[in-house]
Scaffold this motif. Structure first.
Motif, PDB file in Angstrom:
ATOM      1  N   LEU A   1       0.830  -1.207   0.000  1.00 22.16           N
ATOM      2  CA  LEU A   1       0.000   0.000   0.000  1.00 22.16           C
ATOM      3  C   LEU A   1       0.862   1.254   0.000  1.00 22.16           C
ATOM      4  O   LEU A   1       0.611   2.196  -0.758  1.00 22.16           O
ATOM      5  CB  LEU A   1      -0.903   0.035   1.240  1.00 22.16           C
ATOM      6  CG  LEU A   1      -1.828  -1.154   1.475  1.00 22.16           C
ATOM      7  CD1 LEU A   1      -2.778  -0.852   2.617  1.00 22.16           C
ATOM      8  CD2 LEU A   1      -2.577  -1.479   0.210  1.00 22.16           C
ATOM      9  N   ALA A   2       1.876   1.263   0.866  1.00 20.15           N
ATOM     10  CA  ALA A   2       2.709   2.458   0.989  1.00 20.15           C
ATOM     11  C   ALA A   2       3.404   2.758  -0.326  1.00 20.15           C
ATOM     12  O   ALA A   2       3.383   3.891  -0.820  1.00 20.15           O
ATOM     13  CB  ALA A   2       3.731   2.261   2.110  1.00 20.15           C
ATOM     14  N   GLY A   3       4.012   1.728  -0.943  1.00 17.96           N
ATOM     15  CA  GLY A   3       4.758   1.929  -2.172  1.00 17.96           C
ATOM     16  C   GLY A   3       3.864   2.369  -3.317  1.00 17.96           C
ATOM     17  O   GLY A   3       4.203   3.291  -4.072  1.00 17.96           O
ATOM     18  N   LEU A   4       2.696   1.747  -3.459  1.00 10.16           N
ATOM     19  CA  LEU A   4       1.827   2.075  -4.594  1.00 10.16           C
ATOM     20  C   LEU A   4       1.209   3.467  -4.444  1.00 10.16           C
ATOM     21  O   LEU A   4       1.131   4.224  -5.411  1.00 10.16           O
ATOM     22  CB  LEU A   4       0.736   1.008  -4.743  1.00 10.16           C
ATOM     23  CG  LEU A   4       1.242  -0.349  -5.260  1.00 10.16           C
ATOM     24  CD1 LEU A   4       0.139  -1.403  -5.208  1.00 10.16           C
ATOM     25  CD2 LEU A   4       1.791  -0.231  -6.685  1.00 10.16           C
ATOM     26  N   VAL A   5       0.790   3.805  -3.231  1.00  8.48           N
ATOM     27  CA  VAL A   5       0.203   5.145  -3.045  1.00  8.48           C
ATOM     28  C   VAL A   5       1.267   6.206  -3.301  1.00  8.48           C
ATOM     29  O   VAL A   5       1.022   7.211  -3.973  1.00  8.48           O
ATOM     30  CB  VAL A   5      -0.409   5.293  -1.631  1.00  8.48           C
ATOM     31  CG1 VAL A   5      -0.790   6.746  -1.352  1.00  8.48           C
ATOM     32  CG2 VAL A   5      -1.641   4.406  -1.490  1.00  8.48           C
ATOM     33  N   CYS A   6       2.458   5.960  -2.798  1.00 15.85           N
ATOM     34  CA  CYS A   6       3.568   6.889  -3.017  1.00 15.85           C
ATOM     35  C   CYS A   6       3.826   7.043  -4.524  1.00 15.85           C
ATOM     36  O   CYS A   6       3.996   8.159  -5.046  1.00 15.85           O
ATOM     37  CB  CYS A   6       4.797   6.318  -2.307  1.00 15.85           C
ATOM     38  SG  CYS A   6       6.233   7.341  -2.399  1.00 15.85           S
ATOM     39  N   ALA A   7       3.812   5.925  -5.242  1.00 14.59           N
ATOM     40  CA  ALA A   7       4.063   5.955  -6.690  1.00 14.59           C
ATOM     41  C   ALA A   7       2.988   6.763  -7.416  1.00 14.59           C
ATOM     42  O   ALA A   7       3.286   7.554  -8.313  1.00 14.59           O
ATOM     43  CB  ALA A   7       4.103   4.520  -7.227  1.00 14.59           C
ATOM     44  N   ILE A   8       1.739   6.571  -7.028  1.00 11.04           N
ATOM     45  CA  ILE A   8       0.637   7.284  -7.691  1.00 11.04           C
ATOM     46  C   ILE A   8       0.797   8.791  -7.491  1.00 11.04           C
ATOM     47  O   ILE A   8       0.688   9.586  -8.432  1.00 11.04           O
ATOM     48  CB  ILE A   8      -0.728   6.799  -7.133  1.00 11.04           C
ATOM     49  CG1 ILE A   8      -0.969   5.346  -7.546  1.00 11.04           C
ATOM     50  CG2 ILE A   8      -1.868   7.704  -7.612  1.00 11.04           C
ATOM     51  CD1 ILE A   8      -2.094   4.660  -6.798  1.00 11.04           C
ATOM     52  N   VAL A   9       1.087   9.173  -6.248  1.00  8.80           N
ATOM     53  CA  VAL A   9       1.215  10.604  -5.941  1.00  8.80           C
ATOM     54  C   VAL A   9       2.375  11.211  -6.735  1.00  8.80           C
ATOM     55  O   VAL A   9       2.252  12.292  -7.316  1.00  8.80           O
ATOM     56  CB  VAL A   9       1.408  10.799  -4.423  1.00  8.80           C
ATOM     57  CG1 VAL A   9       1.750  12.245  -4.104  1.00  8.80           C
ATOM     58  CG2 VAL A   9       0.146  10.382  -3.674  1.00  8.80           C
ATOM     59  N   LEU A  10       3.496  10.509  -6.806  1.00 10.37           N
ATOM     60  CA  LEU A  10       4.661  11.033  -7.540  1.00 10.37           C
ATOM     61  C   LEU A  10       4.397  11.089  -9.048  1.00 10.37           C
ATOM     62  O   LEU A  10       4.749  12.059  -9.709  1.00 10.37           O
ATOM     63  CB  LEU A  10       5.889  10.165  -7.264  1.00 10.37           C
ATOM     64  CG  LEU A  10       6.489  10.310  -5.863  1.00 10.37           C
ATOM     65  CD1 LEU A  10       7.530   9.230  -5.622  1.00 10.37           C
ATOM     66  CD2 LEU A  10       7.112  11.686  -5.689  1.00 10.37           C
ATOM     67  N   ALA A  11       3.745  10.040  -9.571  1.00  6.35           N
ATOM     68  CA  ALA A  11       3.477  10.021 -11.018  1.00  6.35           C
ATOM     69  C   ALA A  11       2.544  11.151 -11.408  1.00  6.35           C
ATOM     70  O   ALA A  11       2.660  11.715 -12.493  1.00  6.35           O
ATOM     71  CB  ALA A  11       2.877   8.672 -11.416  1.00  6.35           C
ATOM     72  N   LYS A  12       1.638  11.487 -10.508  1.00 15.02           N
ATOM     73  CA  LYS A  12       0.686  12.557 -10.829  1.00 15.02           C
ATOM     74  C   LYS A  12       1.366  13.911 -10.936  1.00 15.02           C
ATOM     75  O   LYS A  12       0.785  14.848 -11.468  1.00 15.02           O
ATOM     76  CB  LYS A  12      -0.416  12.604  -9.769  1.00 15.02           C
ATOM     77  CG  LYS A  12      -1.431  11.497 -10.011  1.00 15.02           C
ATOM     78  CD  LYS A  12      -2.629  11.635  -9.127  1.00 15.02           C
ATOM     79  CE  LYS A  12      -3.543  10.468  -9.390  1.00 15.02           C
ATOM     80  NZ  LYS A  12      -4.700  10.755 -10.156  1.00 15.02           N
ATOM     81  N   VAL A  13       2.554  14.037 -10.366  1.00 21.39           N
ATOM     82  CA  VAL A  13       3.289  15.301 -10.530  1.00 21.39           C
ATOM     83  C   VAL A  13       4.484  15.092 -11.480  1.00 21.39           C
ATOM     84  O   VAL A  13       5.514  15.731 -11.359  1.00 21.39           O
ATOM     85  CB  VAL A  13       3.734  15.900  -9.173  1.00 21.39           C
ATOM     86  CG1 VAL A  13       2.540  16.396  -8.401  1.00 21.39           C
ATOM     87  CG2 VAL A  13       4.548  14.910  -8.370  1.00 21.39           C
ATOM     88  N   ASN A  14       4.271  14.122 -12.400  1.00 20.13           N
ATOM     89  CA  ASN A  14       5.188  13.913 -13.527  1.00 20.13           C
ATOM     90  C   ASN A  14       6.554  13.365 -13.152  1.00 20.13           C
ATOM     91  O   ASN A  14       7.509  13.547 -13.904  1.00 20.13           O
ATOM     92  CB  ASN A  14       5.377  15.207 -14.341  1.00 20.13           C
ATOM     93  CG  ASN A  14       4.122  15.551 -15.108  1.00 20.13           C
ATOM     94  OD1 ASN A  14       3.360  14.655 -15.442  1.00 20.13           O
ATOM     95  ND2 ASN A  14       3.900  16.822 -15.351  1.00 20.13           N
ATOM     96  N   ARG A  15       6.672  12.743 -12.023  1.00 24.17           N
ATOM     97  CA  ARG A  15       7.934  12.062 -11.727  1.00 24.17           C
ATOM     98  C   ARG A  15       7.933  10.730 -12.455  1.00 24.17           C
ATOM     99  O   ARG A  15       6.880  10.098 -12.586  1.00 24.17           O
ATOM    100  CB  ARG A  15       8.065  11.805 -10.221  1.00 24.17           C
ATOM    101  CG  ARG A  15       8.774  12.858  -9.402  1.00 24.17           C
ATOM    102  CD  ARG A  15       8.591  14.239  -9.845  1.00 24.17           C
ATOM    103  NE  ARG A  15       9.354  15.180  -9.045  1.00 24.17           N
ATOM    104  CZ  ARG A  15       9.127  16.480  -9.054  1.00 24.17           C
ATOM    105  NH1 ARG A  15       8.189  16.998  -9.814  1.00 24.17           N
ATOM    106  NH2 ARG A  15       9.856  17.279  -8.307  1.00 24.17           N
ATOM    107  N   ARG A  16       9.107  10.311 -12.915  1.00 26.60           N
ATOM    108  CA  ARG A  16       9.202   8.980 -13.516  1.00 26.60           C
ATOM    109  C   ARG A  16       9.428   7.989 -12.385  1.00 26.60           C
ATOM    110  O   ARG A  16      10.420   8.087 -11.660  1.00 26.60           O
ATOM    111  CB  ARG A  16      10.347   8.932 -14.526  1.00 26.60           C
ATOM    112  CG  ARG A  16      10.418   7.558 -15.085  1.00 26.60           C
ATOM    113  CD  ARG A  16      11.282   7.377 -16.287  1.00 26.60           C
ATOM    114  NE  ARG A  16      11.275   5.929 -16.493  1.00 26.60           N
ATOM    115  CZ  ARG A  16      12.350   5.210 -16.684  1.00 26.60           C
ATOM    116  NH1 ARG A  16      13.516   5.769 -16.768  1.00 26.60           N
ATOM    117  NH2 ARG A  16      12.249   3.906 -16.816  1.00 26.60           N
TER     118      ARG A  16
END
Ligand SMILES: Cc1cc2nc3c(=O)[nH]c(=O)nc-3n(C[C@H](O)[C@H](O)[C@H](O)COP(=O)(O)OP(=O)(O)OC[C@H]3O[C@@H](n4cnc5c(N)ncnc54)[C@H](O)[C@@H]3O)c2cc1C
Length: 329
Positions: free
Chosen positions: A23-38
């Protein structure tokens, strides 16, 4: 949650790797991807939700000022997984006296964990991929390098859970129980929703007697709630449940480490008079409780030292010695 500014996509050498598709990794990934981080998520297992077998879990709502699914949506994680708000339940105090509890809004949400469609884990994976996150399975990270976020696992066993998920003809319901014979310093629950159920004992000590506690829990709910199980499948695991620095997380009202039976019965009595705000108050600690926190944290800082485990082909659900797979269940 940390606010991030949308920017141009990062070059390859600025990509962010996240260790763990929990959960922690996926939520973190979603939040970062939404601000255009690869973002690349690296998961050692072959799929998400490997620790779970379509078990029910509870998403606490009683401590939230608003509604947790709305908070999640605001953070960019719409609740498009199966979830069901529970407003009514029965809580048994340590003398097995039943108290009916009702919340004007859901006390908690029931959701499913595992890799099946509709589980929280699958929904987060789909959402992460839709946001452009690359998720690599069967990719165990052995060494940290570059921009890496570690979302690997609970670090220690503060609490263990053992139970069964099962099919049932029972009507829907939620039961919570306290008692030294069913959960050492913890609690036990029974949850039934649309023909499926989960019964479990959550304990903060006495880990080695988990089988006895689980058997006592099943027998307890048979007597007090009419438990009927068909095709029971066992589940178990451990989780971190720290006593937090400020008492705003981790401190559970049903935490028998920090409240004796009388304290728990007091809380349960309040709940039974439909004073569900008492749960929220248990998280908003008073000044005397804040002053006592350092003592509580010191006393409970080392919750598990089980010298009786040989660490040799054991099947302890909490085992952390790392020599075999059970340690990562
Ligand atoms: C039986 C049980 C019942 C629970 N019930 C509830 C409940 O009702 N309500 C609630 O709020 N919480 C509950 N919890 C706790 C909840 O499940 C956890 O807090 C949550 O799943 C933790 O998510 P996480 O992402 O931090 O860790 P994890 O879910 O453990 O995810 C970490 C991921 O990292 C991966 N990983 C680890 N090391 C590496 C590596 N070196 N390389 C690559 N990948 C790696 C792992 O394989 C794993 O997939 C329960 C826990 C258990 C065990």
């Amino acid at each position: 949650m940390m606010a991030l500014t949308p920017g141009a996509a990062d070059p390859e050498d600025k990509k962010i790797e996240i260790v763990g598709a929990g959960l922690a990794g996926l939520v973190c990934a979603i939040v970062l991807a939404k601000v255009n981080r690869r973002v690349v998520v690296r998961e050692r297992h072959e799929d998400v939700g490997h620790r779970f077998r379509d078990d029910f879990q509870r998403l606490e709502n009683w401590t939230a000022d608003g509604n947790v699914p709305d908070e999640l949506a605001e953070a960019g994680v719409a609740a498009d997984f199966d979830h069901f708000g529970v407003t009514d339940g029965v809580v048994f105090d340590s003398r097995a006296t039943a108290h009916r509890v009702h919340g004007s809004q859901p006390l908690f949400y029931l959701l499913r964990r595992g890799n099946a469609t509709g589980t929280l884990d699958r929904a987060l994976l789909d959402r992460a991929r839709a946001a452009g996150v690359e998720v690599r399975f069967n990719d165990r990270v052995k060494r940290t390098a570059g921009n890496m976020i570690l979302a690997g696992r609970p670090r220690r066993a503060d609490l263990i859970a053992v139970g069964y998920v099962f099919d049932t003809t029972m009507a829907d319901g939620a039961w919570l129980a306290f008692g030294a014979e069913i959960a050492s310093k913890g609690y036990a629950y029974l949850l039934v929703h649309q023909g499926r159920g989960a019964v479990a004992s959550y304990m903060f000590s006495g880990f080695h007697d988990q089988a006895e506690y689980l058997a006592a829990t099943v027998s307890y709910f048979k007597r007090h709630a009419g438990l009927k199980m068909q095709k029971p499948r066992g589940f178990g695991g451990f989780r971190e449940c720290p006593i937090a620095a400020h008492g705003d997380a981790g401190w559970k009202p049903g935490d028998g480490r920090t409240r004796g039976p009388r304290g728990i019965d007091y809380l349960v009595g309040k709940l039974g008079s439909n004073d569900t705000d008492v749960l929220g108050q248990a998280y908003r600690l008073s000044l005397p409780m804040r002053l006592l926190l350092p003592f509580a944290r010191f006393h409970y800082r080392n919750p598990l030292q089980d010298r009786s485990c040989s660490h040799n082909n054991c099947n302890c659900v909490w085992c952390q010695h790392g020599a075999h797979e059970v340690a990562d269940t």
